[in-house]
Write an enzyme that holds these catalytic residues in place. Structure first.
Site, short mmCIF file in Angstrom:
data_model
loop_
_atom_site.label_atom_id
_atom_site.label_comp_id
_atom_site.label_asym_id
_atom_site.label_seq_id
_atom_site.Cartn_x
_atom_site.Cartn_y
_atom_site.Cartn_z
N CYS A 335 0.96 73.82 75.85
CA CYS A 335 -0.39 73.56 75.99
C CYS A 335 -1.37 74.63 76.59
O CYS A 335 -2.09 75.10 76.10
CB CYS A 335 -0.68 72.34 76.38
SG CYS A 335 0.52 70.95 76.30
N ARG A 364 13.00 71.77 79.39
CA ARG A 364 12.60 70.65 80.51
C ARG A 364 14.13 70.24 81.00
O ARG A 364 14.93 70.11 80.20
CB ARG A 364 12.16 69.48 79.60
CG ARG A 364 10.82 69.86 79.17
CD ARG A 364 10.21 68.66 78.41
NE ARG A 364 8.83 69.04 77.87
CZ ARG A 364 8.11 68.45 76.95
NH1 ARG A 364 8.58 67.15 76.88
NH2 ARG A 364 7.08 68.83 76.45
N GLN A 382 9.31 72.70 70.04
CA GLN A 382 8.13 71.43 69.51
C GLN A 382 7.61 72.07 68.18
O GLN A 382 7.26 73.06 68.32
CB GLN A 382 7.42 71.27 70.61
CG GLN A 382 7.72 70.67 71.83
CD GLN A 382 6.75 70.48 72.70
OE1 GLN A 382 6.22 71.22 73.28
NE2 GLN A 382 6.45 69.06 73.00
N ASP A 384 4.70 72.19 67.66
CA ASP A 384 3.35 71.70 68.37
C ASP A 384 2.07 72.03 67.78
O ASP A 384 2.08 73.10 67.12
CB ASP A 384 3.52 72.44 69.70
CG ASP A 384 2.63 71.69 70.78
OD1 ASP A 384 2.21 70.83 70.78
OD2 ASP A 384 2.79 72.06 72.09
N HIS A 386 -2.33 71.75 68.73
CA HIS A 386 -3.49 71.58 69.44
C HIS A 386 -4.88 71.67 68.85
O HIS A 386 -5.19 72.71 68.13
CB HIS A 386 -3.78 72.23 70.95
CG HIS A 386 -2.43 72.22 71.89
ND1 HIS A 386 -1.41 73.02 71.70
CD2 HIS A 386 -2.29 70.97 72.47
CE1 HIS A 386 -0.41 72.51 72.73
NE2 HIS A 386 -0.90 71.42 73.14
N LYS A 466 -3.25 57.42 72.65
CA LYS A 466 -2.43 58.24 71.73
C LYS A 466 -1.98 57.44 70.58
O LYS A 466 -2.00 55.96 70.71
CB LYS A 466 -1.15 58.87 72.17
CG LYS A 466 -0.28 57.61 73.09
CD LYS A 466 0.82 58.30 73.52
CE LYS A 466 1.88 57.43 74.35
NZ LYS A 466 3.04 57.76 74.61
N HIS A 512 -3.41 66.76 71.36
CA HIS A 512 -2.25 67.28 71.27
C HIS A 512 -1.29 66.53 70.16
O HIS A 512 -1.60 65.48 70.04
CB HIS A 512 -1.10 67.06 72.29
CG HIS A 512 -1.67 67.35 73.75
ND1 HIS A 512 -1.38 68.47 74.68
CD2 HIS A 512 -2.58 66.73 74.38
CE1 HIS A 512 -2.09 68.62 75.58
NE2 HIS A 512 -2.90 67.61 75.72
ZN LIG Z 1 0.18 69.81 74.25
#
Ligand SMILES: [Zn+2]
Ligand SMILES: [Zn+2]
Length: 644
Positions: A335, A364, A382, A384, A386, A466, A512
């Site tokens: 992010c 992680r 990910q 991912d 945004h 979410k 996200h």
């Molecule tokens: Zn994010």
């Protein structure tokens, strides 16, 4: 005597003296045989529970899902008694009910063997046949401690010592044997009609590796043998589909001690599947109005200070590294990088929304004990994205994400899911009004798609509401993969804004979202969903050509080149081996099509295709074959044939 009113599910109301037990009530109102316990004001309780205030009471009958809790918890006690009667040195610790079963952890000098489990099962049957009543007694802290101390049950002493002041301490007796327990339990051991001990494992006391290693036994129990058998079959099927087993057999990936726990090595065949998934992912994202980004794997510590990760996410991050007197952090999330790109220009309301996507690899820290194949790892990519938008664009953007998500899931063969909307928790950032509007936008987005969902009241992260989507695989197991998360926090921390129509600065909304969650996890789920037999378009090898004799080698090479030129992932097997062996191997490798060529096929310029699963198709030319499988190779079309 003081009375309490009991409301029954049929609407009737009955009065009993205060302190009457659930068991007495159930006996008096004559509820059908097999009642195992009750739900009082929504809480599961057993026959020993005393009612001291007006309450709703619903009996829990035989055969109910909720009743399984009683059965399984009772089975755990029965198992513990059986273990201690066969292995008097074993000490008891805890034995909770878990999803689909129960376990009990014992301190014992060695692990229990399969033969031990058989003996324990036989002993359990005896205890069940005796139909021993389970009775509850309340004891003082002192007497509980001295009782367990005398018995040498030091773990129980520790548990009692840790109970908060004023907590009721109860012991459940079944004949001579007893256990410290809060309940609830079935009225007698005879209620456990169908059970099975499943496996053993080592487990640290209280999950802490500094504590002694205990011996865990897993088991399960059902209302009847038919349910138990169904469940055991499903377990068997799940074992066959285990992605760790198939990953090895099909040479897809490995995780090695020498490389590090939780770090995935994608082998050529696994990488091929991943490449196909990623290509499709990128194409569709561009089509749905996303732009693709690449960002670094590390960043200066200041970035993670600003983002708040250092403060709130520290326990999931790896230690920092120092380069030229500056500290750097390997990224746990993508992010902040996307935000830094956003901030390189002044954004106008006309520029929004911006949809930026990246298959970004993050690291992680996870405890080694929780790592699990591809499903729980330490390094993962990910899928991912945004979305940076105005508050009035949230709903449309979320609809767009849902469209894209459902399209992806359908393409990959998933038709069932569970969807949850999580709302504002007690602790949150942002304004109440902002939360309400965003939550409403998520809700409207779900409703406009006609999607059924459950609300997880107060289950949102502190920074925004979410939507979570769990996909269900062929065995009906649910896997958390996709999320859409509104974020009021990072835009604030990074002071992200856009210039509105009114020429003023406004706070940008950040969303996200991930669809697969991570490439690793999704691949693991895909392997299990398909049991390793991927649909043709995803398969690492789509077609294998198998010759019957050396005379066909040249012809095999021609076919091979032809299929390659059609972008088909093809291999040839021209070994001097029997056809039966070639067929068997292709099946074990789960290759969708085997093209057999012998003298006849070569003379006629044809191939004899054989499908995975054994169906022999009539001979056809290679062009006919390419035509035939064209639709199966097309991610957007293949499910049409599948459904025919
Ligand atoms: Zn994010
Ligand atoms: Zn218990």
């Amino acid at each position: 005597m003081e009375q309490v009113n009991i409301h029954l599910p049929d609407g009737a109301e009955r009065t009993f003296p205060k302190g009457t037990t659930v068991g007495e009530i159930i006996n008096q109102i004559g509820i059908q045989n097999g009642t195992v316990g009750a739900k009082v004001n929504g809480r599961l309780v057993d026959f020993w529970f005393e009612i001291d205030a007006d309450a709703d009471l619903a009996p829990i009958g035989a055969g109910t899902e909720e009743g399984l809790f009683f059965i399984r918890h009772t089975a755990a006690h029965i198992m513990a008694e059986a273990v201690q009667s066969l292995f008097p040195d074993a000490k008891v610790t805890i034995g909770p009910v878990i999803e689909n079963g129960f376990y009990y952890d014992f301190e014992y000098s060695r692990g229990f063997t399969p033969e031990d489990l058989e003996k324990i099962e036989a002993k359990m049957k005896e205890i069940i046949d005796q139909k021993k009543p389970l009775t509850r007694r309340e004891v003082t802290r002192e007497s509980a401690i001295s009782l367990f101390d005398e018995e040498g049950e030091n773990y129980k002493v520790e548990i009692v010592n840790d109970l908060p002041e004023g907590e009721k301490i109860t012991i459940y007796d079944q004949g001579e044997w007893h256990d410290l327990c809060r309940g609830p339990h079935a009225p007698s051991t005879g209620y456990v009609k169908a059970f099975k001990l499943l496996s053993t494992a080592g487990a640290y006391w209280r999950g802490d590796e500094r504590n002694p290693m205990l011996q865990r036994i897993y088991g399960t129990a059902f209302w009847n043998n038919k349910d138990l058998k169904n469940y055991l079959n499903k377990l068997e099927e799940a074992k066959k589909r285990d992605h760790r087993k198939l990953g090895k057999e099909l040479d897809l990936f490995s995780i090695q001690d020498e490389t590090g726990a939780g770090l995935v090595l994608w082998h050529p065949k696994g990488s091929r599947v991943r490449r196909v998934i990623e290509d499709f992912w990128r194409d569709q994202h561009e089509r749905y109005g996303y732009e693709l980004l690449y960002t670094p794997h590390i960043a200066k510590i200041d970035l993670w200070k600003t983002s708040g990760h250092l403060e709130f996410y520290n326990e999931n991050m790896y230690p920092r590294m120092e380069v030229e007197n500056t500290e750097y952090q390997i990224k746990p999330m993508n992010c902040p990088f996307h935000i830094m790109i956003y901030k390189t220009a002044i954004r106008s309301y006309r520029d929004l929304p911006l949809r930026w996507a990246e298959i970004g690899t993050v690291y992680r820290y996870e405890r080694s004990g929780v790592l699990h194949g591809l499903l729980r790892v330490r390094g993962f990519s990910q899928d991912d994205a945004h979305i940076f938008c105005r508050p009035d664009q949230i709903e449309d953007e979320v609809i767009g994400v849902l469209d894209l998500t459902l399209m992806f899931l359908k393409t990959f063969g998933f038709d069932d899911y569970e969807i949850y909307l999580s709302t504002r928790p007690e602790k949150y950032v942002g304004t109440e009004d902002g939360w309400d509007k965003a939550t409403e936008a998520l809700r409207r987005a779900l409703e406009s798609k006609g999607i059924e969902y459950e609300v997880d009241e107060g289950g949102g992260a502190f920074y925004g509401p979410k939507i979570d989507l769990k996909i269900k695989d062929v065995l009906g197991r649910a896997w958390q993969c996709s999320t859409v998360q509104v974020d009021f926090n990072l835009p604030e921390r990074f002071d992200m804004s856009f210039i509105g129509e009114d020429n003023n600065r406004h706070r940008t909304i950040m969303i996200h979202r991930a669809i697969f969650g991570s490439m690793e996890r999704f691949f693991g789920v895909l392997i299990e969903h398909y049991g390793g037999a991927f649909p043709t378009w995803l398969s690492p090898v789509q077609v294998r050509i198998a010759t019957i004799g050396d005379e066909q080698n040249q012809y095999a090479e021609e076919l091979y080149q032809k299929l390659k030129s059609e972008n088909i992932r093809v291999e040839k097997d021209v070994r001097n081996e029997k056809l039966g062996l070639k067929v068997r191997e292709a099946q074990l490798e789960k290759i969708p099509y085997l093209l057999v060529i012998g003298k006849k096929e070569m003379d006629n310029g044809t191939v004899a295709p054989r499908k995975l699963g054994g169906e022999n198709m009539s001979p056809m030319t290679i062009d006919e074959f390419v035509n035939h499988i064209a639709i199966e190779l097309n991610p957007e079309k293949w499910r049409e044939v599948e459904q025919q």
